[in-house]
Design an enzyme around this catalytic site. Structure first.
Site, mmCIF file in Angstrom:
data_model
loop_
_atom_site.group_PDB
_atom_site.id
_atom_site.type_symbol
_atom_site.label_atom_id
_atom_site.label_comp_id
_atom_site.label_asym_id
_atom_site.label_seq_id
_atom_site.Cartn_x
_atom_site.Cartn_y
_atom_site.Cartn_z
ATOM 1 N N GLY A 134 0.941 -1.150 0.040
ATOM 2 C CA GLY A 134 0.111 0.035 -0.056
ATOM 3 C C GLY A 134 0.876 1.158 0.036
ATOM 4 O O GLY A 134 0.722 2.078 -0.745
ATOM 5 N N CYS A 135 1.922 1.292 0.723
ATOM 6 C CA CYS A 135 2.794 2.444 0.879
ATOM 7 C C CYS A 135 3.588 2.769 -0.590
ATOM 8 O O CYS A 135 3.683 3.662 -0.969
ATOM 9 C CB CYS A 135 3.646 2.468 2.126
ATOM 10 S SG CYS A 135 2.958 2.328 3.632
ATOM 11 N N THR A 136 3.897 1.644 -1.151
ATOM 12 C CA THR A 136 4.783 1.573 -2.339
ATOM 13 C C THR A 136 3.470 2.275 -3.467
ATOM 14 O O THR A 136 3.857 3.078 -4.124
ATOM 15 C CB THR A 136 5.008 0.188 -2.848
ATOM 16 O OG1 THR A 136 5.958 -0.153 -1.977
ATOM 17 C CG2 THR A 136 5.684 0.492 -4.283
#
Length: 168
Positions: free
Chosen positions: A54-56
């Site tokens: 998700g952060c990527t």
């Protein structure tokens, strides 16, 4: 996908409030601070953990629109509780040019109300809520997003910044 929810109330920061001050170490040997950004609009986005799916997705989405944001005068700063070394690897791996800041003691996250109690599989713990704050050149919060969806984040920010810019 694990079942995870934020269970505590975020701070009361709302559009129209003054953005809390911050100074943090960041990727690329930089330091980012609200004082340095004075007079310029910026997006301060909080993400749970570097180099996770998700952060990527979120970071790469913002990197994709970064040239347009920079041309329009908007700075982007990502903030996570990860140490600088981990953030640096994440930034390098994905070619992220905007600063990723380390808030290991989560003091800035607490000031913004993004360090919250979470629950996963019946266990509660403290962690970063994926949230973003669009701040104008006067240091006033103009838009707040809580529980951001990584895939649509950049689009939401672009729309809100267009609206903010057209009113300036």
């Amino acid at each position: 996908m694990p079942l995870m929810t934020a269970t505590s109330q975020p701070s009361g920061l709302q559009p129209g409030d003054r953005a809390p001050d911050f100074t943090l170490p960041a990727s690329g040997g930089r330091t980012v601070s609200s004082a340095e950004l004075s007079g310029k609009p910026y997006l301060l986005y909080f993400y749970p953990k570097a180099d996770t799916p998700g952060c990527t997705t979120q970071a790469c989405g913002l990197q994709e629109v970064l040239p347009k944001f920079e041309a329009d005068g908007l700075s982007i700063i990502g903030v996570s509780p990860d140490p600088v070394a981990k953030i640096e690897k994440f930034a390098t791996k994905y070619g992220l040019e905007f600063p990723l800041a380390s808030d290991e003691d989560h003091a800035v996250a607490e000031a913004y109300g993004t360090w919250v109690e979470k629950s996963m599989y019946g266990r509660t713990y403290m962690g970063m809520e994926r949230s973003s704050f669009l701040v104008d050149g006067e240091g006033i919060i103009r838009h707040v997003w809580r529980k951001v969806k990584p895939a649509t984040h950049a689009e939401l920010v672009a729309e809100a910044f267009r609206d903010l810019s057209s009113k300036a």
